[in-house]
Design a protein around this motif. Structure first.
Motif, PDB file in Angstrom:
ATOM      1  N   PHE A   1      30.767  38.937  36.689  1.00 20.45           N
ATOM      2  CA  PHE A   1      29.327  39.074  36.897  1.00 20.45           C
ATOM      3  C   PHE A   1      28.790  39.929  35.760  1.00 20.45           C
ATOM      4  CE2 PHE A   1      29.405  43.345  39.039  1.00 20.45           C
ATOM      5  CZ  PHE A   1      30.782  43.478  39.101  1.00 20.45           C
TER       6      PHE A   1
ATOM      7  N   THR B   1      28.062  42.488  55.193  1.00 20.98           N
ATOM      8  CA  THR B   1      27.084  42.349  54.107  1.00 20.98           C
ATOM      9  C   THR B   1      26.673  43.669  53.477  1.00 20.98           C
ATOM     10  OG1 THR B   1      26.195  40.238  54.878  1.00 20.98           O
ATOM     11  CG2 THR B   1      24.692  41.626  53.629  1.00 20.98           C
ATOM     12  N   TYR B   2      26.432  44.697  54.284  1.00 19.05           N
ATOM     13  CA  TYR B   2      25.899  45.909  53.636  1.00 19.05           C
ATOM     14  C   TYR B   2      26.996  46.744  52.962  1.00 19.05           C
ATOM     15  CZ  TYR B   2      26.594  48.925  57.908  1.00 19.05           C
ATOM     16  OH  TYR B   2      27.070  49.619  58.961  1.00 19.05           O
ATOM     17  N   GLU B   3      26.529  47.601  52.071  1.00 17.98           N
ATOM     18  CA  GLU B   3      27.413  48.415  51.230  1.00 17.98           C
ATOM     19  C   GLU B   3      28.409  47.560  50.445  1.00 17.98           C
ATOM     20  OE1 GLU B   3      28.893  51.791  53.416  1.00 17.98           O
ATOM     21  OE2 GLU B   3      26.887  52.614  53.600  1.00 17.98           O
TER      22      GLU B   3
ATOM     23  N   SER C   1      31.763  38.970  48.835  1.00 16.82           N
ATOM     24  CA  SER C   1      31.874  38.343  47.509  1.00 16.82           C
ATOM     25  C   SER C   1      31.754  39.363  46.395  1.00 16.82           C
ATOM     26  CB  SER C   1      30.779  37.276  47.340  1.00 16.82           C
ATOM     27  OG  SER C   1      30.931  36.269  48.297  1.00 16.82           O
ATOM     28  N   VAL C   2      30.834  40.308  46.550  1.00 15.11           N
ATOM     29  CA  VAL C   2      30.665  41.302  45.487  1.00 15.11           C
ATOM     30  C   VAL C   2      31.871  42.242  45.435  1.00 15.11           C
ATOM     31  CG1 VAL C   2      29.231  43.237  44.696  1.00 15.11           C
ATOM     32  CG2 VAL C   2      28.163  41.081  45.370  1.00 15.11           C
TER      33      VAL C   2
ATOM     34  N   THR D   1      28.683  43.154  49.666  1.00 11.91           N
ATOM     35  CA  THR D   1      29.110  41.956  50.397  1.00 11.91           C
ATOM     36  C   THR D   1      30.575  41.648  50.067  1.00 11.91           C
ATOM     37  OG1 THR D   1      28.512  40.423  48.637  1.00 11.91           O
ATOM     38  CG2 THR D   1      26.767  40.983  50.206  1.00 11.91           C
TER      39      THR D   1
ATOM     40  N   ALA E   1      26.818  42.428  60.091  1.00 16.87           N
ATOM     41  CA  ALA E   1      26.018  43.342  59.260  1.00 16.87           C
ATOM     42  C   ALA E   1      26.935  44.103  58.310  1.00 16.87           C
ATOM     43  CB  ALA E   1      25.231  44.301  60.141  1.00 16.87           C
TER      44      ALA E   1
ATOM     45  N   LEU F   1      34.389  40.450  43.470  1.00 18.99           N
ATOM     46  CA  LEU F   1      34.104  40.480  42.030  1.00 18.99           C
ATOM     47  C   LEU F   1      34.547  41.805  41.415  1.00 18.99           C
ATOM     48  CD1 LEU F   1      30.543  38.847  42.027  1.00 18.99           C
ATOM     49  CD2 LEU F   1      32.672  37.824  41.193  1.00 18.99           C
TER      50      LEU F   1
END
Ligand code: FAD
Length: 129
Positions: free
Chosen positions: A128, A106-108, A112-113, A110, A103, A116
Motif C-alpha cells: 500500500f 474493523t476498528y483500530e 486487511s490493513v 481492519t 466492530a 498489509l
C-alpha cells in the motif's frame, strides 16, 4: 463466553435421543473452538509479556490483532451455529458477541490493513502507500 455457551447448550439440548455433545461432529466443533481460544490466549499472553519488557514491535501487535479478531469471529460463528435456531436469540448471548466482534474486526486497523502491515514487514515490500 461463546465457547462456554456452546458447551453448555450442547450438553443440554437433546436431539436424536441424546445430547448434542454426544455427537462426533459436535465434539469436533467444540474441540476446534477450545483450540482456537487457547491460541488467542497464548497470543495475548505473549504480547503482554513483550509489552511489559518494552520489547513489543508494532507488527507483532498487528499479528496478534489479526489472529485474535478473525479467530474470535470463527468461534462466535461456530457457537451460534451450535445453538441452532436459538443461536440468533439475544437472550442466549452468542449473537450479541458475534455482532460485537464485527466492530472489533474493523476498528483500530481492519483485518486487511493489519495483513498489509504484516506483509510489508515479512517481505520488505509495502503493498500500500
Ligand atoms: C464500532 C467502531 C468504533 C470506532 N471507533 C473509532 C474511534 O474511536 N476513533 C477513530 O478514529 N475511528 C474509529 N472507528 C473507525 C475505524 O477506525 C474505521 O472504520 C476503520 O479504520 C476502517 O476505515 P473505514 O471504515 O473508512 O473503511 P475503509 O478504509 O473504507 O475500508 C473498507 C474495506 O476496504 C479494505 N481496505 C482499505 N484499504 C485497503 C487496501 N489498501 N487493500 C485492501 N483492502 C483495503 C478494508 O480492510 C475494509 O475491508 C470505529 C469504527 C467502528 C466500527
Amino acid at each position: 463466553a461463546c465457547y462456554e455457551a456452546a458447551l453448555q447448550y450442547a450438553g443440554e439440548r437433546v436431539q436424536f435421543g441424546k445430547p448434542l455433545a454426544g455427537f462426533q461432529l459436535v465434539q469436533e466443533k467444540l474441540t476446534r473452538m477450545l483450540s482456537q481460544l487457547t491460541t488467542m490466549q497464548l497470543y495475548c499472553r505473549r504480547i503482554a509479556d513483550l509489552e511489559s519488557r518494552g520489547a513489543l514491535r508494532p507488527t507483532q501487535a498487528s499479528l496478534a490483532k489479526y489472529t485474535c479478531t478473525r479467530t474470535a469471529r470463527d468461534i462466535a460463528r461456530d457457537a451460534r451455529d451450535l445453538l441452532g435456531g436459538n443461536g440468533i436469540l439475544l437472550e442466549n448471548r452468542v449473537i450479541q458477541h458475534l455482532v460485537d466482534i464485527e466492530a472489533i474486526h474493523t476498528y483500530e486497523g481492519t483485518e486487511s490493513v493489519q495483513a498489509l502491515l504484516i506483509g510489508r514487514d515479512i517481505t520488505g515490500i509495502g503493498a500500500f502507500v
